[in-house]
Design a protein around this motif. Structure first.
Motif, PDB file in Angstrom:
ATOM      1  N   ALA A   1      37.661  34.711  48.869  1.00 51.35           N
ATOM      2  CA  ALA A   1      38.591  34.862  47.746  1.00 51.35           C
ATOM      3  C   ALA A   1      39.059  36.310  47.623  1.00 51.35           C
ATOM      4  O   ALA A   1      40.255  36.583  47.413  1.00 51.35           O
ATOM      5  CB  ALA A   1      37.924  34.403  46.458  1.00 51.35           C
ATOM      6  N   GLU A   2      38.145  37.260  47.765  1.00 55.44           N
ATOM      7  CA  GLU A   2      38.520  38.669  47.666  1.00 55.44           C
ATOM      8  C   GLU A   2      39.354  39.106  48.865  1.00 55.44           C
ATOM      9  O   GLU A   2      40.258  39.938  48.744  1.00 55.44           O
ATOM     10  CB  GLU A   2      37.268  39.531  47.534  1.00 55.44           C
ATOM     11  CG  GLU A   2      36.530  39.318  46.200  1.00 55.44           C
ATOM     12  CD  GLU A   2      35.337  40.250  46.052  1.00 55.44           C
ATOM     13  OE1 GLU A   2      35.461  41.441  46.412  1.00 55.44           O
ATOM     14  OE2 GLU A   2      34.283  39.779  45.585  1.00 55.44           O
TER      15      GLU A   2
ATOM     16  N   GLU B   1      42.890  38.223  48.217  1.00 60.01           N
ATOM     17  CA  GLU B   1      43.537  39.190  47.334  1.00 60.01           C
ATOM     18  C   GLU B   1      43.959  40.428  48.122  1.00 60.01           C
ATOM     19  O   GLU B   1      45.003  41.032  47.846  1.00 60.01           O
ATOM     20  CB  GLU B   1      42.578  39.595  46.214  1.00 60.01           C
ATOM     21  CG  GLU B   1      42.250  38.464  45.242  1.00 60.01           C
ATOM     22  CD  GLU B   1      41.254  38.910  44.184  1.00 60.01           C
ATOM     23  OE1 GLU B   1      40.915  40.125  44.149  1.00 60.01           O
ATOM     24  OE2 GLU B   1      40.796  38.055  43.402  1.00 60.01           O
ATOM     25  N   LEU B   2      43.169  40.790  49.102  1.00 59.44           N
ATOM     26  CA  LEU B   2      43.442  41.988  49.895  1.00 59.44           C
ATOM     27  C   LEU B   2      44.560  41.763  50.916  1.00 59.44           C
ATOM     28  O   LEU B   2      45.455  42.607  51.088  1.00 59.44           O
ATOM     29  CB  LEU B   2      42.161  42.415  50.619  1.00 59.44           C
ATOM     30  CG  LEU B   2      42.224  43.669  51.490  1.00 59.44           C
ATOM     31  CD1 LEU B   2      42.417  44.909  50.638  1.00 59.44           C
ATOM     32  CD2 LEU B   2      40.932  43.789  52.312  1.00 59.44           C
TER      33      LEU B   2
ATOM     34  N   ALA C   1      47.041  35.221  50.732  1.00 58.78           N
ATOM     35  CA  ALA C   1      46.434  33.924  51.031  1.00 58.78           C
ATOM     36  C   ALA C   1      46.792  33.425  52.421  1.00 58.78           C
ATOM     37  O   ALA C   1      45.992  32.736  53.084  1.00 58.78           O
ATOM     38  CB  ALA C   1      46.858  32.908  49.968  1.00 58.78           C
TER      39      ALA C   1
END
Length: 478
Positions: free
Chosen positions: A55-56, A59-60, A63
């Motif tokens: 998930a992180e 964000e980086l 998707a």
């Protein structure tokens, strides 16, 4: 897969001992997150923290750069390890490693953030290029994340004698870029579409190695490396300081950019010759003479007829006799022809660039192995070396039934591939000992762990990967 049978490489007996140690979890570094284990056998439990990590990472990276679908995971968990019947027989070892997420950064600047996340969540990371390695080096034995760097393709800069690029750039793209500027790469692998990072992290040499040796012999001028630490701060190494990161499968840090050596571009052409069916001795003599030619060739290869018969039909390839092929400078073509004819051979064709040199390169190093195994079942191969291969091969052939040879001429000594009928693993290792007793250098390719400059790699990894999260299972550390 290219080769480097060199003193810095472990001997076959040492490699066999390492293979035995794989079964001992005390000797395998972080094959599972946060602990020891062989990384083999059975279904692997999900890595703790993988969901939070993924998930992180989304964000980086966005998707679209974080892949979890089954097709993407399967593709990122395989390479060409099936070329080894020994590894294939140990099917419980390699297929146990399967990616849980695939990350595809689009620039080298994104990689430090990924490794900082991996360190925080204790998620294993296996770097990957084009996936053309032959022995499981890019298979994620401990699961976790596969870091696919093939979208990091920018050529960043170039100058007199050097080119700098992100590691996802293809070697063919670097050569084309350099050629426009009147230069060319020192070397490139027989799989010309290999990524720069894949060649440096898992390859050894190829076209150009006749003069320049392996990719650890001055080809690399500078590397940007990202460690798997809390800060994941990139650092730069130059010259000899780059050695712990070359052919280390990413266990000492993730390569993100590299500066490699160029030379003045030359006008190359492809020479194709043949000899009578029993003319192996004349062919090897001619190979040695071509290697010493001035100006130096870029590549000189020699195959027995049994290999030539597995290639696509071509008027430049005679399946009835030994096939001698070379990439030579156009101005050297008359001298090369004279050498061939002096030793009883016939030049079938001198084929200009790009087609001629491209065909010669595509049939070099480990590519003949691929063609043989595709055409005929039941073979295995070994990387071999030594000028003993240029002489009477009666004793060498007696070691393994059905032996066929592919040789590469080098100014540091002859290397090549020995292919033969496969019986079982024990027979292979007994044969290796017999070959070594005859003076043949043997590099056992049937393993997936680091086996070059091992002490240096281990020492480096202690600081660049203190948790053992980088390509775990590939670096054996007592």
């Amino acid at each position: 897969m290219t080769q480097e049978p060199r003193p810095a490489t472990l001997s076959a007996s040492e490699i066999r001992r390492l293979t035995e140690l794989v079964a001992d979890e005390r000797f395998t570094r972080a094959a599972a997150p946060g602990g020891a284990g062989s990384g083999t056998g059975g279904a692997r439990p999900r890595t703790p923290g993988i969901e939070e990590f993924s998930a992180e990472a989304a964000e980086l990276l966005g998707a679209e750069a974080v892949l979890r679908d089954e097709s993407a995971l399967d593709k990122a968990s395989r390479d060409w390890a099936h070329m080894s019947p020994i590894l294939a027989a140990k099917a419980a070892a390699l297929p146990a490693g399967r990616a849980e997420v695939v990350l595809r950064p689009t620039s080298h600047e994104q990689v430090p953030g990924i490794l900082a996340l991996a360190h925080r969540h204790r998620v294993p990371v296996t770097p990957r290029g084009k996936g053309t390695g032959n022995y499981g080096q890019a298979i994620p034995l401990a699961g976790g994340a596969v870091l696919d760097l093939t979208a990091c393709t920018r050529i960043l800069d170039s100058g007199d004698g050097w080119i700098r690029a992100e590691v996802g750039a293809k070697m063919s793209e670097l050569e084309a870029h350099a050629r426009v500027r009147g230069q060319e790469l020192w070397m490139f692998p027989s799989t010309f579409g290999t990524s720069l990072g894949g060649f440096l992290s898992g390859g050894s040499g190829g076209t150009g190695s006749l003069v320049h040796g392996s990719n650890a012999d001055g080809f690399v001028q500078e590397l940007t490396v990202v460690p798997c630490t809390a800060s994941a701060e990139p650092f730069t190494v130059r010259g000899p300081d780059a050695l712990p990161y070359i052919h280390a499968y990413g266990t000492t840090g993730i390569l993100t950019t590299a500066t490699v050596s160029l030379q003045a571009a030359r006008a190359w052409t492809g020479l194709f010759a043949t000899f009578d069916g029993d003319g192996w001795g004349a062919a090897t003599t001619t190979l040695s003479a071509l290697v010493a030619l001035d100006p130096a060739p870029r590549l000189v290869s020699l195959d027995e007829p049994g290999l030539v018969q597995t290639y696509a039909p071509d008027p430049a390839l005679d399946p009835a006799g030994p096939s001698l092929r070379a990439i030579i400078e156009e101005e050297a073509a008359p001298a090369a022809r004279e050498l061939v004819e002096r030793h009883g051979g016939r030049v079938l064709e001198i084929r200009p660039a790009p087609e001629g040199p491209a065909l010669v390169s595509s049939l070099s190093f480990n590519h003949p192995t691929y063609h043989l195994m595709k055409a005929r079942e039941g073979y295995f191969h070994l990387e071999v070396g030594g000028d003993v291969l240029l002489g009477d091969l009666t004793e060498v052939r007696s070691v393994f039934p059905g032996t066929v040879l592919h040789l590469e001429g080098m100014r540091t000594g002859t290397v090549g591939m020995l292919m033969a009928h496969y019986e079982d693993e024990q027979t292979v290792y007994q044969g290796i000992e017999a070959l070594e007793a005859l003076g043949v250098r043997v590099h056992d390719v049937h393993n997936w762990y680091v086996d070059r400059r091992l002490d240096l790699v281990r020492e480096t990894a202690r600081s660049t990967d203190p948790l053992g999260l980088l390509n775990p299972g590939k670096l054996l550390v007592p």
